[in-house]
Structures are given as structure tokens and as C-alpha cells.
Scaffold this motif. Structure first.
Motif, PDB file in Angstrom:
ATOM      1  N   GLN A 180       0.854  -1.125   0.030  1.00  0.00           N
ATOM      2  CA  GLN A 180      -0.032  -0.109  -0.087  1.00  0.00           C
ATOM      3  C   GLN A 180       0.915   1.271   0.025  1.00  0.00           C
ATOM      4  N   ASP A 181       1.920   1.117   0.811  1.00  0.00           N
ATOM      5  CA  ASP A 181       2.670   2.520   0.978  1.00  0.00           C
ATOM      6  C   ASP A 181       3.508   2.579  -0.238  1.00  0.00           C
ATOM      7  N   ARG A 182       4.122   1.549  -0.943  1.00  0.00           N
ATOM      8  CA  ARG A 182       4.688   1.578  -2.051  1.00  0.00           C
ATOM      9  C   ARG A 182       4.028   2.229  -3.316  1.00  0.00           C
ATOM     10  N   GLU A 183       2.479   1.675  -3.186  1.00  0.00           N
ATOM     11  CA  GLU A 183       2.064   2.318  -4.349  1.00  0.00           C
ATOM     12  C   GLU A 183       1.673   3.990  -4.119  1.00  0.00           C
ATOM     13  N   LEU A 184       1.505   4.353  -2.638  1.00  0.00           N
ATOM     14  CA  LEU A 184       1.494   5.775  -2.514  1.00  0.00           C
ATOM     15  C   LEU A 184       2.845   6.475  -3.265  1.00  0.00           C
ATOM     16  N   LEU A 185       3.944   5.753  -2.799  1.00  0.00           N
ATOM     17  CA  LEU A 185       5.094   6.407  -3.227  1.00  0.00           C
ATOM     18  C   LEU A 185       5.533   6.583  -4.568  1.00  0.00           C
ATOM     19  N   MET A 186       5.015   5.377  -5.275  1.00  0.00           N
ATOM     20  CA  MET A 186       4.812   5.375  -6.761  1.00  0.00           C
ATOM     21  C   MET A 186       4.025   6.563  -7.487  1.00  0.00           C
ATOM     22  N   ILE A 187       2.940   6.905  -6.841  1.00  0.00           N
ATOM     23  CA  ILE A 187       2.006   8.024  -7.255  1.00  0.00           C
ATOM     24  C   ILE A 187       2.548   9.298  -6.925  1.00  0.00           C
ATOM     25  N   LYS A 188       3.154   9.532  -6.127  1.00  0.00           N
ATOM     26  CA  LYS A 188       3.747  10.735  -5.446  1.00  0.00           C
ATOM     27  C   LYS A 188       5.177  10.971  -6.012  1.00  0.00           C
ATOM     28  N   ASN A 189       5.896   9.837  -5.942  1.00  0.00           N
ATOM     29  CA  ASN A 189       7.460  10.116  -6.129  1.00  0.00           C
ATOM     30  C   ASN A 189       8.262   9.288  -7.078  1.00  0.00           C
ATOM     31  N   PRO A 190       8.377   9.570  -8.196  1.00  0.00           N
ATOM     32  CA  PRO A 190       8.812   8.217  -9.147  1.00  0.00           C
ATOM     33  C   PRO A 190      10.080   7.685  -8.768  1.00  0.00           C
ATOM     34  N   THR A 191      10.745   8.384  -7.772  1.00  0.00           N
ATOM     35  CA  THR A 191      12.068   7.900  -7.301  1.00  0.00           C
ATOM     36  C   THR A 191      11.931   6.729  -6.354  1.00  0.00           C
ATOM     37  N   MET A 192      10.678   6.707  -5.786  1.00  0.00           N
ATOM     38  CA  MET A 192      10.163   5.740  -4.676  1.00  0.00           C
ATOM     39  C   MET A 192      11.239   5.833  -3.523  1.00  0.00           C
ATOM     40  N   LYS A 193      11.608   6.937  -3.268  1.00  0.00           N
ATOM     41  CA  LYS A 193      12.350   7.112  -2.091  1.00  0.00           C
ATOM     42  C   LYS A 193      11.911   7.849  -0.961  1.00  0.00           C
ATOM     43  N   ILE A 194      12.506   8.164   0.085  1.00  0.00           N
ATOM     44  CA  ILE A 194      12.165   8.618   1.334  1.00  0.00           C
ATOM     45  C   ILE A 194      13.364   9.392   1.808  1.00  0.00           C
ATOM     46  N   PRO A 195      13.087  10.705   2.274  1.00  0.00           N
ATOM     47  CA  PRO A 195      11.825  11.357   2.557  1.00  0.00           C
ATOM     48  C   PRO A 195      11.285  12.078   1.516  1.00  0.00           C
ATOM     49  N   MET A 196      10.082  12.686   1.281  1.00  0.00           N
ATOM     50  CA  MET A 196       9.606  13.635   0.321  1.00  0.00           C
ATOM     51  C   MET A 196       8.457  14.474   1.113  1.00  0.00           C
ATOM     52  N   LEU A 197       8.706  16.011   0.607  1.00  0.00           N
ATOM     53  CA  LEU A 197       7.945  16.848   1.310  1.00  0.00           C
ATOM     54  C   LEU A 197       6.668  17.258   0.351  1.00  0.00           C
ATOM     55  N   GLU A 198       5.612  17.507   0.973  1.00  0.00           N
ATOM     56  CA  GLU A 198       4.446  18.095   0.087  1.00  0.00           C
ATOM     57  C   GLU A 198       4.140  19.304   0.686  1.00  0.00           C
ATOM     58  N   ASP A 199       4.077  20.255  -0.155  1.00  0.00           N
ATOM     59  CA  ASP A 199       3.607  21.463   0.425  1.00  0.00           C
ATOM     60  C   ASP A 199       2.518  22.109  -0.602  1.00  0.00           C
ATOM     61  N   ASP A 200       1.459  22.917   0.153  1.00  0.00           N
ATOM     62  CA  ASP A 200       0.542  23.581  -0.733  1.00  0.00           C
ATOM     63  C   ASP A 200       1.080  24.961  -0.938  1.00  0.00           C
ATOM     64  N   VAL A 201       1.259  25.731  -2.279  1.00  0.00           N
ATOM     65  CA  VAL A 201       2.025  26.902  -2.603  1.00  0.00           C
ATOM     66  C   VAL A 201       0.823  27.553  -3.527  1.00  0.00           C
ATOM     67  N   ASP A 202       0.423  28.392  -3.128  1.00  0.00           N
ATOM     68  CA  ASP A 202      -0.844  29.092  -3.727  1.00  0.00           C
ATOM     69  C   ASP A 202      -1.782  28.237  -4.331  1.00  0.00           C
ATOM     70  N   GLY A 203      -2.470  27.149  -3.462  1.00  0.00           N
ATOM     71  CA  GLY A 203      -3.489  26.583  -4.234  1.00  0.00           C
ATOM     72  C   GLY A 203      -2.957  25.162  -4.935  1.00  0.00           C
ATOM     73  N   ALA A 204      -1.687  25.061  -5.106  1.00  0.00           N
ATOM     74  CA  ALA A 204      -1.026  23.934  -5.808  1.00  0.00           C
ATOM     75  C   ALA A 204      -0.153  23.180  -4.848  1.00  0.00           C
ATOM     76  N   GLN A 226       2.831  21.106  -4.118  1.00  0.00           N
ATOM     77  CA  GLN A 226       4.369  21.016  -4.492  1.00  0.00           C
ATOM     78  C   GLN A 226       4.996  19.771  -4.041  1.00  0.00           C
ATOM     79  N   ILE A 227       5.398  18.996  -4.619  1.00  0.00           N
ATOM     80  CA  ILE A 227       6.232  17.765  -3.962  1.00  0.00           C
ATOM     81  C   ILE A 227       7.646  17.995  -4.227  1.00  0.00           C
ATOM     82  N   ILE A 228       8.565  17.614  -3.092  1.00  0.00           N
ATOM     83  CA  ILE A 228      10.307  17.815  -3.253  1.00  0.00           C
ATOM     84  C   ILE A 228      10.585  16.456  -2.901  1.00  0.00           C
ATOM     85  N   TYR A 229      11.645  16.014  -3.654  1.00  0.00           N
ATOM     86  CA  TYR A 229      12.087  14.720  -3.349  1.00  0.00           C
ATOM     87  C   TYR A 229      13.630  14.952  -2.861  1.00  0.00           C
TER      88      TYR A 229
END
Length: 194
Positions: free
Chosen positions: A36-60, A62-65
Motif C-alpha cells: 500500500q505504501d509503495r503504491e503511494l510512493l509510486m503515485i507521488k514520487n517516481p524515485t520511490m524513495k524517502i523522504p519526500m515533502l509536500e507543500d501547498d503553494v498558492d493552491g497548488a 508542490q512535491i519535493i524529493y
């Protein structure tokens, strides 16, 4: 709100968790080897590595690897001073030891035993030894006396080595003393993987 995705045992995640100790954020603890968590990583982060940061910037969103890029993103977001070139080099040393140890740890957990005669293991151990000796000398000379991001990263590395019993630290007395001196910081105890 900032969302940090990672696991409690990753030294790369821990450094960001410690750095964000006084910043409002949500930590999402992933079991990185569960389907389940591998699927979440695959969706959000193509490197499939951690950490990853998600931030809402002006309504959009932003995901940082990558921890190093996440740190850079956070310094820009909060207008913190940039790292010096000396600090960048310190991080390169820390990251190279971390990377080698992570690779050997994953191989060990895959039932592949470290063979001293195989080039891969020989090179990784050689790198880890050389880097730890250099970092020990840096600690002795006071280069890690301030609690800043490179110091947090060094602490996370040494504590992970000790936690996972990844390397014989005998003779690296400055690194061991550094570890002991910082082990009771509240952000360190709050993120202890044990």
C-alpha cells in the motif's frame, strides 16, 4: 501545511524531522516495503524513495524529493541562510557514508552477505571508513560544534550506525563523544527510531 513522508528509521528522514522540530508540519510514517505504501510512493514520487515533502503553494501542491533538496526548499521558504561551500562538502561526506551503508543494509536484508573480496563491498567499506575518519577529525577541530543542518545530518548518521550496528566505531572517539553530547536534545529524543 507541510507534509513530510518517510519512515521513523531512515537517517535521511530523521534529519528533516529534526530540522522541522519547531515548524508546524504533518509527518506521514510510511512502511516503505508494504504494498500500500509503495503504491503511494509510486503515485507521488517516481524515485520511490524517502523522504519526500509536500507543500501547498498558492493552491497548488508542490512535491519535493530527496533530503538535500528538501532542506534547500525549506531554507528558501523560510528565508534561512544558505549553506557555505564547506558545509556542502561536509554534507557530501555524510551522504556518501549514508548511501554506502544504506546499500549494504538493503543487501544484507535481502540475504546477500557482505563478501570482503567482492569489489562492491570493498569499495563501500573503504568509503565508509575514509569518511568516518575524516568526520571524526572534523568533530575534533570544532567543525560540528554548532547545532545546524550539517550537524543534524551527522548526528542522524552516527545514531543510525549505532542503532543498526552497521559499523565498528571503535577508535572514532570524537564521533562517539559528539553522539553522546547531543543524544538528549528534545528533537533527537522525539525522533529516536528505537
Amino acid at each position: 501545511m507541510l507534509k513530510l513522508y518517510g519512515s521513523t528509521t531512515s537517517p535521511y528522514v530523521r534529519r528533516i524531522r529534526i530540522w522541522l522540530a519547531n515548524t508546524q508540519h504533518e509527518f506521514i510514517n510510511l512502511q516503505v516495503f508494504s504494498e500500500q505504501d509503495r503504491e503511494l510512493l509510486m503515485i507521488k514520487n517516481p524515485t520511490m524513495k524517502i523522504p519526500m515533502l509536500e507543500d501547498d503553494v498558492d493552491g497548488a501542491t508542490q512535491i519535493i524529493y530527496d533530503s538535500r533538496v528538501i532542506y534547500r526548499y525549506l531554507t528558501e521558504k523560510f528565508a534561512d541562510p544558505a549553506l557555505t561551500w564547506e558545509q556542502e562538502n561536509q554534507l557530501t561526506l555524510i551522504d556518501s557514508a549514508n548511501d554506502s551503508l544504506v546499500q549494504m543494509f538493503i543487501l544484507s536484508n535481502s540475504d546477500i552477505q557482505a563478501d570482503e573480496d567482492k569489489l562492491f563491498f570493498k569499495l563501500q567499506k573503504e568509503r565508509v571508513n575514509a569518511v568516518l575518519v575524516q568526520l571524526d577529525a572534523y568533530v575534533a577541530s570544532g567543525k560540528f560544534s554548532s547545532w545546524n543542518y550539517p550537524t543534524v545530518c551527522l548526528y542522524s548518521l552516527i545514531d543510525w550506525i549505532e542503532f543498526r550496528k552497521l559499523h565498528n566505531m571503535q577508535g572514532l572517539t570524537n564521533l562517539l563523544e559528539f553522539h553522546d553530547e547531543n543524544s538528549q536534545r528534545i528533537e533527537v529524543t522525539a525522533t529516536d527510531p528505537r
